[in-house]
Design a protein around this motif. Structure first.
Motif, PDB file in Angstrom:
ATOM      1  N   LEU A  58      51.907  59.178  30.361  1.00 27.32           N
ATOM      2  CA  LEU A  58      52.859  58.394  31.150  1.00 27.32           C
ATOM      3  C   LEU A  58      52.645  56.888  31.041  1.00 27.32           C
ATOM      4  CD1 LEU A  58      53.289  60.428  34.468  1.00 27.32           C
ATOM      5  CD2 LEU A  58      54.509  60.626  32.298  1.00 27.32           C
ATOM      6  N   THR A  59      51.433  56.430  30.708  1.00 30.98           N
ATOM      7  CA  THR A  59      51.200  54.991  30.582  1.00 30.98           C
ATOM      8  C   THR A  59      50.985  54.571  29.128  1.00 30.98           C
ATOM      9  OG1 THR A  59      48.824  55.258  30.999  1.00 30.98           O
ATOM     10  CG2 THR A  59      50.234  54.812  32.902  1.00 30.98           C
ATOM     11  N   ILE A  60      51.343  55.433  28.206  1.00 28.94           N
ATOM     12  CA  ILE A  60      51.236  55.129  26.781  1.00 28.94           C
ATOM     13  C   ILE A  60      52.574  54.580  26.289  1.00 28.94           C
ATOM     14  CG2 ILE A  60      50.925  56.163  24.486  1.00 28.94           C
ATOM     15  CD1 ILE A  60      48.962  58.114  25.770  1.00 28.94           C
ATOM     16  N   PRO A  61      52.570  53.517  25.460  1.00 31.58           N
ATOM     17  CA  PRO A  61      53.826  52.927  24.979  1.00 31.58           C
ATOM     18  C   PRO A  61      54.705  53.936  24.240  1.00 31.58           C
ATOM     19  CG  PRO A  61      51.977  51.477  24.496  1.00 31.58           C
ATOM     20  CD  PRO A  61      51.393  52.772  24.992  1.00 31.58           C
ATOM     21  N   GLN A  62      55.986  53.791  24.382  1.00 37.10           N
ATOM     22  CA  GLN A  62      56.934  54.696  23.736  1.00 37.10           C
ATOM     23  C   GLN A  62      56.824  54.631  22.218  1.00 37.10           C
ATOM     24  OE1 GLN A  62      60.869  53.966  25.284  1.00 37.10           O
ATOM     25  NE2 GLN A  62      60.293  54.485  27.385  1.00 37.10           N
ATOM     26  N   GLU A  63      56.447  53.490  21.688  1.00 37.94           N
ATOM     27  CA  GLU A  63      56.350  53.344  20.235  1.00 37.94           C
ATOM     28  C   GLU A  63      55.300  54.282  19.640  1.00 37.94           C
ATOM     29  OE1 GLU A  63      54.187  49.540  19.026  1.00 37.94           O
ATOM     30  OE2 GLU A  63      54.548  49.202  21.175  1.00 37.94           O
ATOM     31  N   PHE A  64      54.356  54.744  20.459  1.00 38.18           N
ATOM     32  CA  PHE A  64      53.321  55.654  19.986  1.00 38.18           C
ATOM     33  C   PHE A  64      53.492  57.059  20.559  1.00 38.18           C
ATOM     34  CE2 PHE A  64      50.805  51.511  19.984  1.00 38.18           C
ATOM     35  CZ  PHE A  64      51.138  51.241  18.662  1.00 38.18           C
ATOM     36  N   GLY A  65      54.695  57.347  21.044  1.00 38.71           N
ATOM     37  CA  GLY A  65      54.998  58.687  21.528  1.00 38.71           C
ATOM     38  C   GLY A  65      54.828  58.882  23.015  1.00 38.71           C
ATOM     39  N   GLY A  66      54.411  57.825  23.726  1.00 35.52           N
ATOM     40  CA  GLY A  66      54.222  57.925  25.165  1.00 35.52           C
ATOM     41  C   GLY A  66      55.515  57.705  25.930  1.00 35.52           C
ATOM     42  N   GLN A  67      55.389  57.644  27.260  1.00 39.26           N
ATOM     43  CA  GLN A  67      56.578  57.534  28.109  1.00 39.26           C
ATOM     44  C   GLN A  67      56.689  56.196  28.821  1.00 39.26           C
ATOM     45  OE1 GLN A  67      57.415  61.247  30.357  1.00 39.26           O
ATOM     46  NE2 GLN A  67      55.539  62.033  29.442  1.00 39.26           N
ATOM     47  N   ASP A  68      55.577  55.486  28.997  1.00 42.62           N
ATOM     48  CA  ASP A  68      55.591  54.135  29.550  1.00 42.62           C
ATOM     49  C   ASP A  68      56.460  54.047  30.804  1.00 42.62           C
ATOM     50  OD1 ASP A  68      54.982  51.452  29.761  1.00 42.62           O
ATOM     51  OD2 ASP A  68      56.575  50.814  28.401  1.00 42.62           O
ATOM     52  N   VAL A  69      56.169  54.872  31.785  1.00 37.57           N
ATOM     53  CA  VAL A  69      56.988  54.937  32.988  1.00 37.57           C
ATOM     54  C   VAL A  69      56.623  53.808  33.947  1.00 37.57           C
ATOM     55  CG1 VAL A  69      57.271  57.423  32.767  1.00 37.57           C
ATOM     56  CG2 VAL A  69      55.435  56.518  34.211  1.00 37.57           C
ATOM     57  N   SER A  70      57.362  53.674  35.020  1.00 35.41           N
ATOM     58  CA  SER A  70      57.196  52.588  35.971  1.00 35.41           C
ATOM     59  C   SER A  70      55.942  52.758  36.832  1.00 35.41           C
ATOM     60  CB  SER A  70      58.423  52.509  36.879  1.00 35.41           C
ATOM     61  OG  SER A  70      58.480  53.659  37.719  1.00 35.41           O
TER      62      SER A  70
END
Length: 395
Positions: A58-70
């Motif tokens: 959830l705190t991993i950047p989307q560019e690396f497959g994560g979700q980067d949520v609020s």
């Protein structure tokens, strides 16, 4: 089980399906929480479930497959997981913090950081910091680590002894705070994979609360790591400006965790009072005004916590914050954790012996919520900072 506005998990920013999934996992974790607590065993199965639910990214950047949520979403996830198993939530929170901080600063070697992110998306590759030492204590109080990183032609040799390494049974990587052995020493973090020669876990964790976190000692004996695993090192005398959001996230997410513990205690208490009908009373304890008043006080404390935690999280998500956001988040932690402790203590005082019985969750919730006092920043540090800030503004 009682529900109140404090537990509402819907938000316009995220699909309700996410929170329904989290609530389901929390309920499942709660079934085994008492067993892991009593045995001091680590809940490996919970992290398998979290991985399958894609909640480790959830705190991993989307560019690396994560979700980067609020920030607000992370608070809600942590709070709900903590209501089921606080120990699981603490390990998860530390994993979230490591990735969130690394994503913000981008000071790690790019290839190393990307690999760690992708490993955490595709598998169970958890991270946490290893900072506290036997002689030093918590580094938040000042001082240099005794853990040494020696640079060689083949990489860094890391040797040291760390305590309270939360999640140690399952961590894939330790972010170790150490100093170099150079004439002008540098200090910083070094990434240590758990499967390298010289890495050993001593099972020392036998605590009052958070007993299933596996916060054992980490022993490092000439562990050789690649050069690029020196993540963020700098001269000891360098004056660094801390990232205010990095400081804020730790305080906010820990506040949400202990809000979850206190809410679980409240839910158990409400159910108990509704079911408990002494023969001399002829009706449930829930009908008595003094019990109703006590529950009302608990509700007020939890409502205050909700407003404190989620209003600041929302401000951060909307970009509506200033340089004081770290101190504001620390203030939230000070208030919310003390409110959480107070809420559980009211329940214990209300019902007496049943609340301290091992067969009832309230006893475990009380031990867990007390652990909120030891997380950095501690109460005296927060109040000192607030006092200095107020006095400075008046001069």
């Amino acid at each position: 089980m009682s529900q109140s506005p404090v537990l509402e998990l819907t938000t316009a920013a995220c699909s309700p399906d996410l929170f329904e999934l989290v609530a389901s996992l929390a309920a499942d974790f709660a079934i085994r929480a008492a067993i892991h607590d009593r045995n001091g065993s680590f809940p490996f199965e919970n992290f398998q479930a979290l991985h399958q639910a894609q909640l480790l990214s959830l705190t991993i950047p989307q560019e690396f497959g994560g979700q980067d949520v609020s920030y607000k979403t992370i608070c809600r996830v942590i709070e709900k997981i903590a209501s089921g198993d606080a120990s699981t939530a603490l390990v998860l929170t530390m994993h979230y913090l490591q990735h969130s901080n690394a994503a913000r600063t981008r000071r790690w070697h790019p290839a190393v950081y990307e690999r760690l992110c992708r490993e955490s998306v595709t598998g169970i590759a958890l991270l946490n910091a290893a900072r506290v030492e036997p002689e030093l204590g918590t580094p938040a109080r000042g001082g240099l680590p005794a853990t040494i990183a020696q640079q060689t032609e083949n990489g860094w040799l890391v040797t040291g002894h760390k305590q309270y390494t939360t999640g140690s049974p399952i961590l894939s990587y330790f972010v170790v705070w150490a100093r170099t052995d150079e004439k002008e020493p540098r200090v910083g973090s070094f990434l240590v994979p758990r499967d390298l020669p010289g890495v050993k876990i001593e099972e020392t964790w036998d605590h009052l609360g958070m007993r299933a976190t596996g916060s054992h000692d980490l022993i490092l004996e000439n562990v050789l790591i690649p050069q690029e695993y020196a993540l963020d090192i700098h001269p000891v005398k360098a004056v660094l400006t801390p990232d205010p959001l990095k400081l804020a996230s730790g305080s906010l997410w820990l506040s949400a965790l202990y809000q979850g513990v206190a809410t679980a205690a409240r839910d158990w208490l409400v159910e108990y009072l509704n079911e408990r009908s002494p023969t001399n009373l002829g009706t449930s304890l829930a009908t008595l005004p003094n019990f109703q008043t006590a529950i009302g006080e608990i509700e007020a404390l939890l409502y205050a916590n909700q407003r404190l935690i989620y209003s600041l999280a929302d401000d951060i998500d909307q970009g509506e914050y200033d340089t004081k956001v770290a101190l504001q988040a620390q203030t939230v932690k000070y208030l919310a954790t003390n409110n959480a402790i107070r809420a559980v203590e009211i329940g214990l005082k209300l019902i007496g012996n049943p609340g301290l019985s091992k067969k009832n969750p309230l006893e475990r919730h009380y031990r867990d919520v007390l652990c909120s006092r030891i997380h950095t920043p501690q109460d005296d540090v927060v109040c000192l900072s607030l006092g200095k800030s107020a006095l400075k503004n008046q001069t």
